[in-house]
Design a protein around this motif. Structure first.
Motif, mmCIF file in Angstrom:
data_model
loop_
_atom_site.group_PDB
_atom_site.id
_atom_site.type_symbol
_atom_site.label_atom_id
_atom_site.label_comp_id
_atom_site.label_asym_id
_atom_site.label_seq_id
_atom_site.Cartn_x
_atom_site.Cartn_y
_atom_site.Cartn_z
ATOM 1 N N LEU A 66 15.501 63.651 13.875
ATOM 2 C CA LEU A 66 16.160 64.095 15.102
ATOM 3 C C LEU A 66 17.480 63.354 15.299
ATOM 4 O O LEU A 66 18.500 63.953 15.667
ATOM 5 C CB LEU A 66 15.236 63.868 16.291
ATOM 6 N N VAL A 67 17.497 62.062 15.058
ATOM 7 C CA VAL A 67 18.718 61.262 15.196
ATOM 8 C C VAL A 67 19.800 61.780 14.257
ATOM 9 O O VAL A 67 20.969 61.896 14.633
ATOM 10 C CB VAL A 67 18.429 59.776 14.924
ATOM 11 N N ASP A 68 19.404 62.120 13.011
ATOM 12 C CA ASP A 68 20.383 62.648 12.058
ATOM 13 C C ASP A 68 21.053 63.909 12.583
ATOM 14 O O ASP A 68 22.222 64.173 12.306
ATOM 15 C CB ASP A 68 19.697 62.953 10.721
ATOM 16 N N LYS A 69 20.313 64.715 13.357
ATOM 17 C CA LYS A 69 20.858 65.959 13.881
ATOM 18 C C LYS A 69 21.821 65.737 15.041
ATOM 19 O O LYS A 69 22.860 66.392 15.139
ATOM 20 C CB LYS A 69 19.718 66.886 14.334
ATOM 21 N N VAL A 70 21.472 64.840 15.977
ATOM 22 C CA VAL A 70 22.234 64.745 17.224
ATOM 23 C C VAL A 70 23.284 63.647 17.240
ATOM 24 O O VAL A 70 24.276 63.742 17.974
ATOM 25 C CB VAL A 70 21.280 64.555 18.425
ATOM 26 N N LYS A 71 23.113 62.615 16.450
ATOM 27 C CA LYS A 71 23.991 61.452 16.515
ATOM 28 C C LYS A 71 25.465 61.777 16.229
ATOM 29 O O LYS A 71 26.353 61.208 16.872
ATOM 30 C CB LYS A 71 23.493 60.375 15.555
ATOM 31 N N PRO A 72 25.777 62.697 15.308
ATOM 32 C CA PRO A 72 27.199 62.991 15.058
ATOM 33 C C PRO A 72 27.937 63.569 16.261
ATOM 34 O O PRO A 72 29.167 63.511 16.305
ATOM 35 C CB PRO A 72 27.140 64.011 13.905
ATOM 36 N N ALA A 73 27.220 64.124 17.236
ATOM 37 C CA ALA A 73 27.875 64.726 18.402
ATOM 38 C C ALA A 73 28.171 63.723 19.505
ATOM 39 O O ALA A 73 28.869 64.045 20.470
ATOM 40 C CB ALA A 73 27.011 65.853 18.955
ATOM 41 N N VAL A 74 27.645 62.515 19.397
ATOM 42 C CA VAL A 74 27.814 61.499 20.439
ATOM 43 C C VAL A 74 29.008 60.611 20.092
ATOM 44 O O VAL A 74 29.186 60.207 18.943
ATOM 45 C CB VAL A 74 26.541 60.656 20.594
ATOM 46 N N VAL A 75 29.830 60.320 21.103
ATOM 47 C CA VAL A 75 31.044 59.540 20.880
ATOM 48 C C VAL A 75 31.095 58.337 21.813
ATOM 49 O O VAL A 75 30.425 58.305 22.850
ATOM 50 C CB VAL A 75 32.310 60.402 21.108
ATOM 51 N N SER A 76 31.900 57.358 21.418
ATOM 52 C CA SER A 76 32.242 56.250 22.305
ATOM 53 C C SER A 76 33.546 56.608 23.014
ATOM 54 O O SER A 76 34.470 57.136 22.388
ATOM 55 C CB SER A 76 32.420 54.953 21.518
ATOM 56 N N VAL A 77 33.609 56.338 24.308
ATOM 57 C CA VAL A 77 34.798 56.648 25.108
ATOM 58 C C VAL A 77 35.453 55.345 25.533
ATOM 59 O O VAL A 77 34.804 54.486 26.133
ATOM 60 C CB VAL A 77 34.429 57.492 26.349
ATOM 61 N N ARG A 78 36.730 55.208 25.212
ATOM 62 C CA ARG A 78 37.459 54.007 25.608
ATOM 63 C C ARG A 78 38.663 54.430 26.439
ATOM 64 O O ARG A 78 39.413 55.322 26.050
ATOM 65 C CB ARG A 78 37.918 53.213 24.382
ATOM 66 N N VAL A 79 38.836 53.798 27.597
ATOM 67 C CA VAL A 79 39.927 54.173 28.498
ATOM 68 C C VAL A 79 40.806 52.974 28.798
ATOM 69 O O VAL A 79 40.353 51.828 28.823
ATOM 70 C CB VAL A 79 39.385 54.774 29.815
ATOM 71 N N LYS A 80 42.074 53.269 29.024
ATOM 72 C CA LYS A 80 43.040 52.264 29.432
ATOM 73 C C LYS A 80 43.276 52.433 30.916
ATOM 74 O O LYS A 80 43.536 53.546 31.391
ATOM 75 C CB LYS A 80 44.353 52.448 28.662
ATOM 76 N N ILE A 81 43.176 51.348 31.672
ATOM 77 C CA ILE A 81 43.255 51.400 33.128
ATOM 78 C C ILE A 81 44.384 50.497 33.608
ATOM 79 O O ILE A 81 44.476 49.332 33.191
ATOM 80 C CB ILE A 81 41.931 50.947 33.765
ATOM 81 N N ALA A 82 45.231 51.031 34.464
ATOM 82 C CA ALA A 82 46.295 50.228 35.058
ATOM 83 C C ALA A 82 45.695 49.305 36.102
ATOM 84 O O ALA A 82 45.005 49.744 37.015
ATOM 85 C CB ALA A 82 47.354 51.117 35.689
ATOM 86 N N VAL A 83 45.948 48.012 35.964
ATOM 87 C CA VAL A 83 45.442 47.022 36.907
ATOM 88 C C VAL A 83 46.470 46.836 38.007
ATOM 89 O O VAL A 83 47.674 46.846 37.742
ATOM 90 C CB VAL A 83 45.175 45.678 36.195
ATOM 91 N N ASP A 84 46.006 46.701 39.255
ATOM 92 C CA ASP A 84 46.941 46.441 40.355
ATOM 93 C C ASP A 84 47.819 45.260 40.006
ATOM 94 O O ASP A 84 47.327 44.182 39.657
ATOM 95 C CB ASP A 84 46.182 46.145 41.653
ATOM 96 N N GLU A 85 49.108 45.483 40.089
ATOM 97 C CA GLU A 85 50.052 44.461 39.674
ATOM 98 C C GLU A 85 49.949 43.253 40.596
ATOM 99 O O GLU A 85 50.145 43.333 41.787
ATOM 100 C CB GLU A 85 51.464 45.048 39.714
#
Length: 506
Positions: A66-85
């Motif tokens: 089951l993991v072999d089937k579904v794992k390729p569709a899952v991604v890591s999401v990384r975001v860049k966030i502006a910090v209050d100056e």
């Protein structure tokens, strides 16, 4: 991190360490001969072409195929966030004061001497950025990805890392803070491996599998069961979470929970924890809710919701007895907003709404979800109990006032753009007769961030007494016209009278 029972709504939401479901380990499970996993239900989601095939695991309980089937569709999401100056300037120690000095609070509030001269965020200071990580999954071969709103809500840049190690730029197509769902789209052309949504809710006790990005590790797979359904954790107005006995950690937010056929049954969003780590109580947004929200964002750019225009409360056993109802079900109308769809249709205070289009509603929360599930301009039939008799009333819904597409959004909304829904105190039982009572606080709004809670009574706005939502709007508008950046509320809360300053736009 603390558990869900923190006093502030803002702190309570932060205390729910957001993450994807890591399902309980199978230690001690023993072996099961010739285990055949249930075939999948029919696919029921936009962007899917076929459901995952059933997986047969011979010999012993294993999720590897089951993991072999579904794992390729899952991604890591990384975001860049502006910090209050904010340039911190010289440290306390540079002025010769040790940590813990009585001057520490003074410096924290007013800054060091050169800070007070130039001010925080002074011109020419470089902009600062932070990073956040979460999880997501492809729902179509052309690159649409589902994740949590709280993962990307303050992002300036978004990129995803696929299971095979590729890094792709993505853009936010739309978000829905009320359900904590966001839809992304990668820029590069596919096709991409994707997973379908389940057509039905899992039962309590069913196995679920999750793949996520805990602590930025990526590609982590865990397993467990559904512990409960229909959980309300105070995260939003339409809470209807699946509860799972999953190990959930930071970085797993937005990841999928799968059934044994490889269909997504939920999007993992929060845990309850007194320590900040997993204690086996995690919450996932049901697939049915996710599909509706994603479909609206994809087709319309926003989520359209129906609006009835009543303030409601659950029908308790005592209320049911007083009304002559056989069961303590449905929602009793505490107030009908003037000019609302309910008002035009003839709904009255004291009516008990027991069903929508023939579907029984168990309580006020379920009625809210049902009405919000309809598009504006939809006509619905309400079963209403009045004067000891059941009657049917047709109501043509309008757009939810807080909906950006609603004509009554923004300045016309009773709380303006501050995120408050208000009513005269005298119209709400137990609120007294003076002031304006808060009957709803928009999640992630300015009011929510500053600590407003449902049940608070606004006594004054900018020093002026208020008796109606219109008074609040007028006072806020006057402050805005004066060019001020914030408006001061005097509020009677459960813990006593206090002042709350809310920033306002000009």
């Amino acid at each position: 991190m603390s558990d869900l029972n923190t006093s502030s709504p803002r702190r309570r939401r932060r205390s729910m360490l957001l993450g994807a479901v890591a399902l309980a380990a199978l230690a001690g499970a023993g072996t099961v001969a010739n285990l055949t996993l249930a075939p999948p239900p029919a696919a029921h989601a936009q962007g899917t072409t076929s459901p995952a095939a059933p997986v047969v695991v011979p010999g012993q309980a294993s999720f590897a195929d089951l993991v072999d089937k579904v794992k390729p569709a899952v991604v890591s999401v990384r975001v860049k966030i502006a910090v209050d100056e904010q340039d911190d300037g010289p440290s306390l120690q540079q002025f010769g004061f040790p940590p813990g000095s009585p001057f520490e609070e003074f410096f924290r509030r007013f800054g060091a001497p050169d800070q007070r001269q130039q001010g925080p965020g002074r011109r020419g200071a470089p902009r600062r950025f932070g990073e956040a990580q979460g999880s997501g999954f492809f729902i179509s071969e052309d690159g649409y990805i589902v994740t949590n709103n709280h993962v990307v809500e303050k992002s300036t840049e978004v990129e995803v890392r696929t299971d095979d190690g590729k890094t792709l730029d993505a853009k936010v197509i739309g978000t829905d803070p009320r359900t904590d769902i966001a839809l992304l789209k990668v820029d590069a052309k596919g096709p991409y491996p994707f997973v379908p949504f389940a057509a039905t809710l899992p039962r309590v006790g069913d196995w679920v599998l999750a793949v996520g990005n805990p602590f930025g590790l990526g590609g982590t797979v865990t397993a467990g069961i559904v512990s409960a359904r229909g959980r309300d954790i105070g995260a939003g107005p339409y809470d209807d979470f699946l509860q799972i006995d999953a190990s959930v950690n930071k970085g797993n937010s937005g990841g999928p929970a799968f059934d044994l056929a490889g269909n997504v049954v939920g999007v993992n969003t929060a845990i309850a924890s007194p320590s900040g780590g997993s204690v086996g109580i995690a919450f996932a947004i049901p697939a049915e809710t996710v599909q509706k929200v994603v479909g609206e964002i994809r087709d319309h750019g926003t989520v359209r919701r129906g609006f009835l225009g009543v303030q409601i409360q659950p029908v308790t056993q005592d209320i049911a007895s007083s009304l002559g109802l056989d069961k303590a079900e449905g929602a009793i109308v505490a107030r009908v907003e003037s000019g609302s769809p309910a008002d035009k249709a003839g709904i009255k205070t004291g009516d008990a709404i027991t069903a929508v289009n023939g579907k029984t509603v168990k309580d006020a929360r379920e009625l809210s979800r049902e009405i919000a599930g309809f598009n504006p301009d939809t006509t619905v039939k309400l079963d209403v109990w009045r004067d000891g008799k059941q009657r049917a009333i047709e109501v043509k819904l309008t757009a939810l006032p807080d909906d950006p597409q609603s004509a009554s959004a923004g300045e016309e909304n009773e709380g303006g753009s501050l995120g408050l829904r208000l009513a005269p105190a005298g119209s709400v039982g137990g609120a007294g007769k003076e002031g304006v009572v808060v009957v709803g606080v928009e999640p992630n709004s300015v009011a929510d961030e500053r600590g407003f809670k449902t049940g608070d009574v606004i006594i004054e706005v900018s020093g002026q007494k208020v008796e109606s939502p219109a008074d609040v709007r007028k006072a806020v508008a006057a402050v805005r016209k004066e060019g001020k950046k914030a408006v001061l509320f005097r509020v009677q809360a459960q813990e006593g009278t206090r002042f709350i300053a809310l920033p306002i736009g000009n």
